[in-house]
Scaffold this active site. Sequence first.
Site, mmCIF file in Angstrom:
data_model
loop_
_atom_site.group_PDB
_atom_site.id
_atom_site.type_symbol
_atom_site.label_atom_id
_atom_site.label_comp_id
_atom_site.label_asym_id
_atom_site.label_seq_id
_atom_site.Cartn_x
_atom_site.Cartn_y
_atom_site.Cartn_z
ATOM 1 N N GLY A 110 -6.160 31.994 13.857
ATOM 2 C CA GLY A 110 -6.907 30.991 13.099
ATOM 3 C C GLY A 110 -8.014 31.661 12.314
ATOM 4 O O GLY A 110 -8.836 31.022 11.665
ATOM 5 N N THR A 111 -8.001 33.007 12.370
ATOM 6 C CA THR A 111 -9.089 33.784 11.787
ATOM 7 C C THR A 111 -8.868 34.089 10.318
ATOM 8 O O THR A 111 -9.823 34.308 9.585
ATOM 9 C CB THR A 111 -9.189 35.111 12.539
ATOM 10 N N ALA A 126 -7.937 43.016 11.620
ATOM 11 C CA ALA A 126 -8.145 43.288 10.194
ATOM 12 C C ALA A 126 -8.285 44.787 9.972
ATOM 13 O O ALA A 126 -7.657 45.358 9.073
ATOM 14 C CB ALA A 126 -9.387 42.552 9.699
ATOM 15 N N ASN A 179 -12.589 38.894 3.015
ATOM 16 C CA ASN A 179 -12.473 37.572 2.408
ATOM 17 C C ASN A 179 -13.764 36.814 2.717
ATOM 18 O O ASN A 179 -14.067 36.518 3.876
ATOM 19 C CB ASN A 179 -11.255 36.832 2.974
ATOM 20 N N LYS A 206 -14.648 33.860 2.305
ATOM 21 C CA LYS A 206 -14.548 32.486 2.803
ATOM 22 C C LYS A 206 -14.114 32.466 4.273
ATOM 23 O O LYS A 206 -14.825 31.922 5.136
ATOM 24 C CB LYS A 206 -13.547 31.712 1.953
ATOM 25 N N GLY A 244 -14.035 45.130 11.690
ATOM 26 C CA GLY A 244 -13.663 43.766 12.084
ATOM 27 C C GLY A 244 -14.884 42.882 12.252
ATOM 28 O O GLY A 244 -15.992 43.361 12.484
ATOM 29 N N GLU A 267 -16.064 39.113 16.303
ATOM 30 C CA GLU A 267 -16.906 38.900 17.468
ATOM 31 C C GLU A 267 -18.399 38.993 17.225
ATOM 32 O O GLU A 267 -19.196 38.441 17.964
ATOM 33 C CB GLU A 267 -16.458 39.874 18.570
#
Lengths: 735, 329
Positions: free
Chosen positions: A463-464, A506, A627, A629, A698, A701
């Site tokens: 969902g990331t 990512a 990204n 957004k 990344g 977290e």
Amino acid sequence: MSVIGAPITRVDGKLKVTGEAKYSAEFQVPNVAQAVMVRSTIPNGKIVSMDTARAQRVAGVIAILTPSNAPKLPQGGKAGIHPPAGRNLSLLQDDEVHYNGQPIALVVAESLHAALYAKSLIAVRYQPAPPKLDFMAEMDASHPGHHGKDPADEGRGDVEAGLAQAEVKVDEIYATPIQTHNPMEPHATIAKWDGDHLTLYDATQYVSGVKSSMAKTLGIPDDNIRVICPFVGGGFGCKGSMWSHVVLAAMAAKQINRPVKIALERPQMFGPVGARPQTYQHIVLGATRDGKLTSVRHDVHCHTSVMEDFLEPSAVQTRMLYACPNLTTSHRLVPLNLGVPTFQRAPGEATGTFALESAMDELAYKLNMDPLQLRLVNYAEEDPQSKKPFTGKHLRECYSRGAEKFGWSKRNHEPRSMQENGQLIGWGMATATYPGNRMAASALVRFLPNGRVLVASGTQDLGTGTYTIMSQVAADTLGISTDLIDVKLGDTTLPKAPVSGGSMSAASVTPAVKVAATQARLKILTMAAGDSQSPVHGATPEELDFKDGKVFRKASPDKSVSFTEILARQGNKPVEATGDAQPEQDAERFSAHSFGAVFAEVSVDPQLGTVRVRRVVGVYDVGKLLNKKTGASQFIGGIVWGISLALFEEAHVDPHTGRIANANLSEYHVPVNADIPDIDVSVIDIPDMNFNPLGARGIGEIGITGAGGAVANAVYHATGKRIREAPITADKLLA
Amino acid sequence: MNPFEYQRVDQSQKAVNAIVRSKQAKFLAGGTNLIDLMKLEVERPAHLVDINHLPLSNIEQLPNGGLRLGALARNSDTADHPLVRKNYPLLSQAILAGASPQLRNMATNGGNLLQRTRCYYFMDIGFPQCNKRAPGSGCGAIEGFNRIHAILGASDQCIATHPSDMCVALTALEAQVRVLGPRGERMIAMKDFHRLPGNTPQMDTNLNPDELILSIDLPSSPYAAHSHYLKMRDRASYAFALVSVAAALDLDGDNIRGARLALGGVAHKPWRSEEAEAALVGKPVGPEAFAAAAEQAVQGAKTYKHNAFKVVMAKRSIVRALTVAGGRA
């Protein structure tokens, strides 16, 4: 503008809002049977008997698996254990009960209702044994624990000498409770056998991890298993490991020779699928009058299960966050009769920064120094533990930009000094940090005769936004629009990728996409040059360029050939390349970490103790943000959870039975919309080219780190009361 | 969930007849509590009598100036009804402080009265002890985790609290509950509707198992101008009250002519304190009178390991609610 970093709307968004995105429990598998887990109601002991006679008679019941009749697995079901990824599971291989809520049987029926009703008719008799449930009482019996490659105990210099030099000291205990992950989508598995081949539709953060853990646990070849998971409704760490229900589904499906589905009920999310352990953190800080740290001690006790060691490494970030010559850190585990704890968003840093950043705030007050200034005085230019340079660190810019956005300079340092409409206003800040992790990953890029490009990797999208950034990186490398790209992931038949955990999907997968896209592009260029009918016939790849799906000579861009024409003349076969990427060879030269600065404003009702967060500003240094957004959503989500850690969340263990008292979403409090204010996040956005070819660390977290501490510090500033035990609820402020 | 029979009725008398016939029958209205408890196997009715189609959804003015709230009017419709908002803003506020919009859209007024406790030990059949769920099994909360539990009127059998917000306001407003049973209609005063646990904590109310709630009747009220419902909870919405206060004042200038004070989240029933009300009457509006009333309201409070804070929270909440009600906030 480059497509990398652009605020592109998530490519899977429409599928999700229209309900077309298929989650694990939603796959329509013909003839599927429904299974439900029966769970123990004692915290420790043995099962003496299990009477399933009445349950067996319920219409529609197909099978009931119990410790006395369940198929025997290799090594008593323990063949797949390789903590912390392969967990010690409850697979009906013995009659031992280690915690209240442990799976002890499985009812399989034609319908969910029949399974649930039958479950209610099973009578279990136990021989109870005294449980270990009192964390404080068991602390003396703790033992060292370690977390991955991080040692339990690490330090430098001489902390006692450093403390002797200190003119100001802070010596306090900070505590955080058990927190459960509670993603919106509960765990779910459908297991389907075709001969000796097993297909699993499983809600997981790690399709290839489930594949290998399952293969070991069942004692079958890896290649006989396929795991499919195109969408995950949130993972946060609890879907990073294969838990008992996944194996139970496979066992039951084999036994009844039919596909079997298990979807966990919400209360079952409290126990059998992990939780963040309770922590008890002793921090001692010593500093000179001008704020220079002379000594740091951070000793952590956290609970684990009697079944398995799992450590919440809360003191690890303390080793590198601030410059200080003398430091000691330790981690001790306190085994209790509770379910196995596990990774939860920023394991270690989330709870560790709550404690450390609260302690730093306390030190700032003892020094009568601005808390931000204290951080700057102790700024670490290199990793103070490893003495290695950082791959990239722009935390100073985070502090200054955050302070400016928030208006920090207008803060009156005195507690209770800022008021508005009878409410106490508090401003607090904290440092955020999370390691830059990366592992080997593979991806493929395939040019299709229909003009579209497939990008695929056996990674996961929790969902990331993994679908979206894979599309962006491929689009950027190939010079085509993301509209022409389809992404596939979440399937073990695709090139292998690591667990979507440790904020590394990512950082690991997009370099592989880039390699694959580069190689696939080269294949197209070579084919175009070798195509006698193409206008670029005879060129070398160096002379050619590729844009919007067309190959052309750099020298004459108007004479081009599309890749579909090239493919058409070669028999309309797709052209693809697989790319692998691994951490840079010289990665060990550096210390890779992300950083951030979080500023929070709260209001506190002086009589009632009600805390409201009014605004949060977070500024992060994560290298290049892929990204803006989906990235912002990740930061915001993390901050929301940090607020929750500070103010709301706690799983309460009943002191006698070891049952989680509030195992549901009405009593286990996560914030509602009304609890969450305006959150302003931004990034420094300087690519970290020492870290990976995209310069992107990344971001999954880091958002939760620091946020809890910033809120706690704001509450202190508002009230003059230091609450060192999360969550900061009104009763604690009234005490 | 156990298998059950389902029956739909369209007349109140038929509903009562149906429930009389079956010992393990329950009425089904909004279902927002009953269905949950059935899923949890706390409730195992053999027979559900669906009353949603009874003509009990109206809200209408009574000849005496009061207001009749149909038992099947939804909580959200009740809270938003112009006459409720105008004449009983305390009730409107209380309803809107409860649950979530989705739940309020389904939950009925009658059902709200019959909500069962949110005590952890009651809600989870995996806990061996709960005298309310399994009489005689003991109370898991007294020696267990009892942060949300009662400080007033509890017994050594049960320290559960009543979860409703609406009922706290109804108690303060001296509502009457109109019920229909096999022997006809009767009225039950709100203060007598819910019970203290005593030795029979399995009985939440004085409604007989074969009686159907028809309406909740509110008397005309002088309290519309000065009332306030304050709810203390662990998050901004969708959480049950740690402590709630329904406060209403009838003012003659600065003088308190009449007062109503009821608490939620502190007892097995909505806790009206007539002593606190008496301490307010005749006094000038202000912190002194409010503090004295707050002290009165928590007289006799008994706390447990995790809920001692509720005494302070209740007192401060009472003072705040009265202050807002009195227009002095």
